[in-house]
Scaffold this motif. Structure first.
Motif, mmCIF file in Angstrom:
data_model
loop_
_atom_site.group_PDB
_atom_site.id
_atom_site.type_symbol
_atom_site.label_atom_id
_atom_site.label_comp_id
_atom_site.label_asym_id
_atom_site.label_seq_id
_atom_site.Cartn_x
_atom_site.Cartn_y
_atom_site.Cartn_z
ATOM 1 N N ARG A 1 29.980 27.092 36.906
ATOM 2 C CA ARG A 1 31.306 27.613 36.448
ATOM 3 C C ARG A 1 31.862 26.155 35.816
ATOM 4 O O ARG A 1 32.450 26.266 34.756
ATOM 5 C CB ARG A 1 32.254 28.035 37.680
ATOM 6 C CG ARG A 1 33.516 28.346 37.293
ATOM 7 C CD ARG A 1 34.189 29.216 38.449
ATOM 8 N NE ARG A 1 33.960 30.476 38.908
ATOM 9 C CZ ARG A 1 34.601 31.406 38.308
ATOM 10 N NH1 ARG A 1 35.777 31.173 37.622
ATOM 11 N NH2 ARG A 1 34.167 32.526 38.735
ATOM 12 N N LEU B 1 36.970 30.735 29.206
ATOM 13 C CA LEU B 1 36.894 31.729 30.343
ATOM 14 C C LEU B 1 35.682 31.937 30.999
ATOM 15 O O LEU B 1 34.671 32.156 30.340
ATOM 16 C CB LEU B 1 37.652 33.004 29.996
ATOM 17 C CG LEU B 1 37.592 34.163 31.178
ATOM 18 C CD1 LEU B 1 38.422 33.382 32.086
ATOM 19 C CD2 LEU B 1 38.346 35.286 30.312
ATOM 20 N N ASP C 1 29.661 40.146 37.344
ATOM 21 C CA ASP C 1 30.334 41.529 37.562
ATOM 22 C C ASP C 1 31.789 41.498 37.260
ATOM 23 O O ASP C 1 32.234 42.456 37.094
ATOM 24 C CB ASP C 1 30.254 41.973 39.004
ATOM 25 C CG ASP C 1 30.835 41.031 39.979
ATOM 26 O OD1 ASP C 1 31.792 40.125 39.441
ATOM 27 O OD2 ASP C 1 30.942 41.476 41.258
ATOM 28 N N GLU C 2 32.346 40.497 36.525
ATOM 29 C CA GLU C 2 33.542 40.500 35.959
ATOM 30 C C GLU C 2 33.541 40.545 34.645
ATOM 31 O O GLU C 2 34.417 40.553 33.967
ATOM 32 C CB GLU C 2 34.342 39.074 36.590
ATOM 33 C CG GLU C 2 34.714 39.407 38.209
ATOM 34 C CD GLU C 2 35.445 38.187 38.586
ATOM 35 O OE1 GLU C 2 35.476 36.973 37.839
ATOM 36 O OE2 GLU C 2 35.392 37.984 39.797
ATOM 37 N N ARG D 1 35.490 43.358 32.123
ATOM 38 C CA ARG D 1 36.933 43.094 32.358
ATOM 39 C C ARG D 1 37.369 41.735 31.540
ATOM 40 O O ARG D 1 38.420 41.672 30.628
ATOM 41 C CB ARG D 1 37.352 43.023 33.516
ATOM 42 C CG ARG D 1 37.276 44.382 34.416
ATOM 43 C CD ARG D 1 38.165 44.339 35.762
ATOM 44 N NE ARG D 1 38.164 45.689 36.496
ATOM 45 C CZ ARG D 1 39.138 46.626 35.952
ATOM 46 N NH1 ARG D 1 40.276 46.017 35.157
ATOM 47 N NH2 ARG D 1 39.243 47.666 36.435
ATOM 48 N N ARG E 1 37.056 42.443 27.756
ATOM 49 C CA ARG E 1 38.326 43.357 27.501
ATOM 50 C C ARG E 1 39.323 42.665 27.160
ATOM 51 O O ARG E 1 40.010 42.770 25.926
ATOM 52 C CB ARG E 1 38.360 44.472 28.420
ATOM 53 C CG ARG E 1 39.277 45.696 27.884
ATOM 54 C CD ARG E 1 39.750 46.110 29.134
ATOM 55 N NE ARG E 1 41.035 45.307 29.797
ATOM 56 C CZ ARG E 1 42.148 44.887 29.292
ATOM 57 N NH1 ARG E 1 42.369 45.424 28.034
ATOM 58 N NH2 ARG E 1 43.131 44.121 30.060
ATOM 59 N N ARG E 2 39.893 41.577 28.134
ATOM 60 C CA ARG E 2 41.157 40.802 28.036
ATOM 61 C C ARG E 2 41.215 40.004 26.496
ATOM 62 O O ARG E 2 41.810 40.043 26.147
ATOM 63 C CB ARG E 2 41.379 40.116 29.236
ATOM 64 C CG ARG E 2 41.534 40.621 30.650
ATOM 65 C CD ARG E 2 42.180 39.947 31.604
ATOM 66 N NE ARG E 2 41.027 38.899 31.971
ATOM 67 C CZ ARG E 2 40.175 38.997 32.970
ATOM 68 N NH1 ARG E 2 40.185 40.166 33.592
ATOM 69 N NH2 ARG E 2 39.449 38.041 33.428
ATOM 70 N N ALA E 3 39.958 39.337 26.683
ATOM 71 C CA ALA E 3 39.603 38.361 25.598
ATOM 72 C C ALA E 3 39.640 39.099 24.039
ATOM 73 O O ALA E 3 40.339 38.564 23.096
ATOM 74 C CB ALA E 3 38.494 37.510 25.556
ATOM 75 N N GLY F 1 41.203 42.145 23.637
ATOM 76 C CA GLY F 1 42.273 42.850 23.373
ATOM 77 C C GLY F 1 42.225 44.187 23.349
ATOM 78 O O GLY F 1 42.708 44.946 22.276
ATOM 79 N N THR F 2 40.984 44.727 23.932
ATOM 80 C CA THR F 2 40.813 46.077 23.416
ATOM 81 C C THR F 2 40.886 47.260 24.732
ATOM 82 O O THR F 2 41.265 46.834 25.785
ATOM 83 C CB THR F 2 39.042 46.065 23.084
ATOM 84 O OG1 THR F 2 38.656 47.396 22.673
ATOM 85 C CG2 THR F 2 38.187 45.527 24.189
ATOM 86 N N VAL G 1 35.947 49.993 34.378
ATOM 87 C CA VAL G 1 35.788 49.423 33.130
ATOM 88 C C VAL G 1 34.249 49.538 33.065
ATOM 89 O O VAL G 1 33.589 48.783 33.541
ATOM 90 C CB VAL G 1 36.150 48.062 32.912
ATOM 91 C CG1 VAL G 1 35.448 47.549 31.531
ATOM 92 C CG2 VAL G 1 37.578 47.915 32.771
#
Lengths: 538, 405
Positions: free
Chosen positions: B232, B242, B247-248, B251, B254-256, B258-259, B273
């Protein structure tokens, strides 16, 4: 007022722990712990016993509507044919746990509608004033307003949840002298009269906050639901020392000056959360008064809960409905009403406490305002402990500056995907990066608040708004700034660390860890809550 | 000379497969890999030169071979027995330090005219990897005739060698080959300006790919997955905006992007999701597993591009989204020549040398072992992430056989 059904309720008090003090019951989410506190330097704050409820709630409500407080005419004088009437009411977050039927809102709304019908008012909307909370389901609305009201209004689209993201449904009424936008429900703004129906569970509720917050959206809320305001709300349960409330009061003036006429109806309940009889009654008994049967019942209950999976335990607790009784109802002009309401809340909850403590302990229960019929995720654990319980003080915080807060809760790394979708992202992305409320607000709030998917889910599903987890974090920002360390006993270690707190397996471990911060042999205060109490710290 | 040799031995291969499935890297203990003393191999051709490795890296494809997880696809493309090792910095007999570009294309196979791919500089696409003067083998490290880097010496064709500049450490130099893979993937990805790109995996390939994306493309956001804290940190340092747990990723993208998202295959609760309605413009899968490819298909936007950089074997995959969302799924194997934005071209290795220096990628070499401790080395490499390592390499600089003249 008392109806003589129970012995006079004993006030709250502070017990100094000695060697003979039995283990103290700590709430621990959907479960309990019995903890022995160190003798000679620990104390336990017990809530007052439940005040008696009003013997005839319907009569009391009618009396309040006909005899308003402050500069307000009686409700019948404000009603006339052809007028637009909006009745707004508190949402699922009040009271906690949900109360047994009939809900106070149902009693009050039925009384208001009877008067409206008598006056020939036929343009009536009922709106759940949920701001950016999740929408209430049909069952939840039926529980709040009663089947009769629901069936008369909901099928016609006249009973509904506020949609604070509906661009056509919201208006800006103006700006406060501090430059705060007053964002408001259009239907309410365009009504001849707004009747607000409140349940004042804690002293934070009610007043101008009912409408200025409950009927607003992000555009308005951001002016007071922010780190600066909440760090300067000491506490947010003490209206006169709360920047949050000052902002709401300023907005209330703008609402009034914009011509919105509000008839405020506020009610208070006693703290009979778990019942004087029944399976949970011992939760509001003082431990040294437990009978042998109580002890056996407690051990059986704990053993039974321990073998159940967490979601089953949660469901069992979710079925509990509190036998709250209404202790007061007052109506009329907002500020005059709220003064009386606050006094009535204090009469039940305020407990005098002398001096601060080095270590404050709390057992966090299974429920908070935002997980009714849902999951208490880690962010809500933080908010309940640091946002709500920490702030249940007047005067000074119970714990000294730089002191330690020890909370007991399982803190599962678990989220309700329908109710809390943005919480998952907040936990995965934002808290993985920083737990500093200022940084969080600066770098992430706007993105989450304006996220199209969250807005879609808020409007069409049952999701809290995308920005809601931020407000949960800000709610605890005063405590975060004040405390030297936060320790969670019995929590999921990974989830606890993600919150920026320290995990401990046992209370004695936690107290040892606390001594690293506050020194050896610290003073300890346990806030035995719920039933709810508020510390009046001198 | 001393070498780690991989023989064709089906019972041992099966044992390695079993052991490797229980403990990654354990195939080195029971499998066909063995440490042996060999006579120096004959030079494959007149132009060939001897290379004495200094450092020789262990890569994911090597581990797949050792643990018996390689696809049978490769069977006709290798020649047994062979000495693995294709990430090499070594010395020529005149002490010139060189990095090996291991692909065995037409030039090294003495095939004229060269195939269209080699003629075009796309060595990785050579059509003649089983023909010419050499036994089959797509790279040094899988060809019997050349030997490989996990030995004190092997042979290389001059076309495979790149001089190492003075001042570049051996650790940095051994990272040039894997870095070239990342550079090639970054160009293959065709990341749109201001686009969102997701990089799945933060092992060596993932990390060098992030560095390459940051150096050669201009995305708005690079989202990466990393399983371990050091991964990381490095992903963040090398340019990811980011970094999230695997497993994340849905999401996070999606945030990045904007959908919106679809949960539970449309049947589940809103707020889950399962897949995105839009998504990343480009996904670079540096893992190559069923799970990572499924993620890639879930997070690529309609019309988006998925680059498969991690070496897959047999994977099980629901391909409906590929069809329905008109996704492109392209492989990215090795390197060759890249077309630059200004219209010029450059050898991938030249770009990799530059990137290794600029991004200080030598720091990714986190553990080295002598050949004699190859079992430990391979087990360490197989669990590098969880043990805070990235690139594990054999250090041959002190091997007696190597230094005997």
């Amino acid at each position: 007022m008392t109806n003589g059904r129970h012995p006079a309720p004993r006030p709250g008090f502070v017990l100094d722990v000695d060697r003979n003090t039995p283990p103290i019951l700590f709430h621990h989410g959907p479960g309990f712990r019995l903890e022995k506190l160190p003798a000679g330097r620990s104390r336990v704050i017990y809530p007052a016993e439940p005040l008696e409820g009003l013997p005839d709630p319907e009569a009391a409500i009618r009396h309040a509507l006909l005899n308003p407080l402050g500069d307000s005419a009686p409700l019948p004088a404000l009603l006339r044919p052809g007028m637009k009437l909006t009745i707004a009411f508190d949402d699922i977050s009040l009271p906690l746990p949900p109360m047994r039927r009939p809900d106070i809102r149902q009693r009050v709304i039925e009384a208001v509608l009877d008067l409206a019908a008598d006056a020939g008012v036929d343009d009536v909307h009922l709106i759940a004033a949920l701001a950016i909370h999740r929408r209430m389901t049909e069952d939840e609305l039926r529980h709040a307003v009663g089947d009769r009201v629901y069936d008369a209004f909901a099928p016609k689209g006249l009973l509904y949840n506020l949609d604070a993201e509906d661009p056509d449904g919201m208006v800006i009424l103006g700006e406060t002298p501090h430059g705060e936008d007053v964002h408001f429900c259009r239907r309410a703004a365009e009504s001849d009269l707004v009747v607000y129906v409140n349940i004042n569970l804690v002293s934070m509720d009610g007043g101008h906050k009912s409408t200025a917050t409950g009927l607003a959206g992000y555009t308005g809320l951001r002016h007071h639901h922010n780190v600066h305001t909440l760090r300067n709300s000491k506490s947010l349960m003490d209206r006169k020392n709360s920047a949050l409330h000052a902002s709401n009061w300023r907005m209330g003036s703008v609402i009034r000056d914009a011509g919105v006429k509000i008839f405020q109806i506020e009610t208070t309940v006693n703290n009979d959360t778990f019942g004087r009889e029944g399976p949970l009654a011992l939760l509001q008994k003082r431990e040294w008064e437990w009978t042998g049967r109580d002890r056996a019942q407690f051990l059986a209950m704990r053993a039974g809960l321990d073998v159940l999976p967490s979601n089953t335990r949660r469901k069992i607790f979710d079925t509990w409905q509190a036998p709250y009784q209404m202790t007061s109802v007052q109506a009329g002009e907002v500020e005059a009403v709220h003064e009386v309401t606050t006094d009535n809340v204090y009469a039940q909850q305020l407990v005098p406490v002398e001096g601060q403590t080095d270590v404050l302990t709390m057992g966090l229960p299974y429920i908070c305002p935002y997980n009714v019929n849902s999951i208490m995720n880690p962010i809500l654990v933080m908010c309940l402990g640091l946002g709500y319980f920490f702030n249940l003080y007047r005067g000074r915080p119970l714990v000294r500056e730089g002191g330690v807060l020890v909370m007991s809760h399982p803190t599962p790394w678990e989220f309700h995907p329908v109710h809390h979708p943005s919480y998952i992202d907040f936990f995965e992305q934002v808290l993985a990066d920083t737990t500093d409320p200022v940084e969080i607000e600066r770098r992430y709030e706007k993105q989450f608040a304006e996220d199209e998917w969250y807005i879609h889910l808020y409007r069409t599903s049952y999701a809290y708004h995308g920005v809601h987890p931020f407000y949960m974090w800000y709610w605890g920002s005063h405590a975060l700034e004040h405390l030297g360390r936060v320790i969670i006993v019995g929590g999921d270690p990974a989830a606890v660390r993600r919150l920026g707190f320290q995990p401990a397996s046992t209370l004695s471990d936690a107290l040892e860890m606390a001594s690293d911060v506050v020194g050896p042999q610290p003073t300890i205060t346990h806030m035995k809550n719920p039933p709810l109490l508020m510390a009046d710290v001198t | 000379m001393k070498a780690l040799r991989f023989r064709r031995n089906l019972p041992r291969y099966a044992a390695a497969r079993l052991a490797g499935s229980l403990t990654p890297g354990r195939g080195a203990t029971v499998g066909p890999l063995e440490l042996v003393d060999l006579d120096p191999p004959a030079e494959p051709g007149p132009d060939w030169v001897r290379v004495r490795p200094r450092l020789s890296g262990i890569c994911g494809s090597d581990l797949a071979t050792v643990d018996g997880r390689s696809a049978r696809y490769f069977e006709p493309l290798v020649s047994f027995p062979f000495v693995p090792g294709h990430e090499v910095v070594g010395d020529l007999d005149d002490d010139q330090r060189v990095v090996l570009e291991p692909v065995l294309g037409c030039a090294s196979r003495n095939i004229t005219p060269a195939c269209a791919a080699c003629a075009d500089g796309r060595l990785g696409n050579c059509e003649h990897t089983t023909f010419g003067d050499l036994s089959p083998g797509i790279q040094t490290g899988s060809c019997h005739d050349t030997g490989g880097g996990w030995a004190t010496a092997f042979h290389a064709h001059p076309s495979q060698l790149h001089p190492v500049p003075d001042g570049l450490s051996d650790e940095a130099a051994v990272m040039v080959e894997p870095t070239a893979c990342g550079v090639h993937a970054a160009f293959t990805a065709r990341v749109p300006d201001d686009g969102v790109v997701a990089v799945l995996g933060a092992g060596t390939l993932g990390l060098v790919t992030i560095a390459a994306l940051r150096a050669h493309t201009t995305p708005r956001t690079i989202v990466a997955t990393a399983r371990y804290p050091d991964q990381r940190r490095l992903a963040d340092e090398l340019g990811a905006d980011l970094v999230v747990a695997p497993d994340e990723i849905r999401r996070a993208v999606r945030r990045a992007a904007g959908t919106r998202a679809i949960g539970g295959n449309g049947q589940g609760p809103k707020g889950d999701v399962d897949r995105l309605t839009g998504g990343a413009d480009t996904v670079i899968d540096c893992v190559g597993s069923s799970s990572s490819l499924t993620d890639a298909l879930a997070i690529a936007r309609p019309g988006g591009r998925i680059v498969l950089l991690g070496m897959p074997a047999v994977v099980e995959l629901e391909l409906t989204p590929l069809w329905h969302r008109e996704l492109e799924l392209v492989g990215s194997y090795t390197y060759g020549t890249e077309a630059l934005p200004d219209g010029s071209t450059a050898r991938t290795f030249d770009l990799a040398f530059d990137l290794v220096t600029r991004a200080d990628l030598g720091r990714l070499v986190t553990a080295t072992y002598p050949l004699a401790r190859y079992r430990e080395a391979l087990q360490h490499a197989a669990s590098a992430g969880s043990r805070g390592a990235v690139k594990v390499a054999f250090d041959l600089r002190d091997e007696r056989e190597r230094n005997a003249r």
